[in-house]
Design a protein around this motif. Sequence first.
Motif, PDB file in Angstrom:
ATOM      1  N   ALA A  79      -5.789   3.567  -8.660  1.00  0.00           N
ATOM      2  CA  ALA A  79      -6.049   2.149  -8.413  1.00  0.00           C
ATOM      3  C   ALA A  79      -7.530   1.855  -8.582  1.00  0.00           C
ATOM      4  O   ALA A  79      -8.377   2.685  -8.218  1.00  0.00           O
ATOM      5  N   CYS A 116      -3.604  -0.450 -11.616  1.00  0.00           N
ATOM      6  CA  CYS A 116      -3.025   0.813 -11.162  1.00  0.00           C
ATOM      7  C   CYS A 116      -2.498   1.530 -12.399  1.00  0.00           C
ATOM      8  O   CYS A 116      -1.508   1.090 -12.992  1.00  0.00           O
ATOM      9  N   CYS A 141      -1.517   1.070  -4.523  1.00  0.00           N
ATOM     10  CA  CYS A 141      -0.347   0.871  -5.375  1.00  0.00           C
ATOM     11  C   CYS A 141       0.661   1.983  -5.109  1.00  0.00           C
ATOM     12  O   CYS A 141       0.302   3.080  -4.660  1.00  0.00           O
TER      13      CYS A 141
END
Length: 124
Positions: A5, A21, A94
């Motif tokens: 990320a 991400c 993420c």
Amino acid sequence: VQLQASGGGLVQAGDSLRLSCVASGRIFRFDSMGWYRQAPGKERELVAVINSGGTTAYADSVQGRFTLSRDSAKNTMYLQMNSLKPEDTAVYYCNADRPVYYVGDTIHADRDAWGQGTQVTVSS
């Protein structure tokens, strides 16, 4: 699969940021992928999610301001955040739930994958 990320930063209220991400492998199947956030002293909460059919859903607090998207060709998921508020300050993570992916010609399946988090700070 490893998720990386990035894109966080320090911004003022009303500004925008786009988080990215990137997956280490080519994900071609998953149950869901999404963005979570965790503010100091609070539990991690779901911000936005996309299911395998491409349907997205958002937390009420970000509905209309945040947009989740995926570029499968780039193995990347994004979170566009507009009209940021101080209460959006958090570490953003993420996630991929049950990803199935290729690394080279080898197929892999994981139960769960998390990115390392990226800090978003919104000043008033």
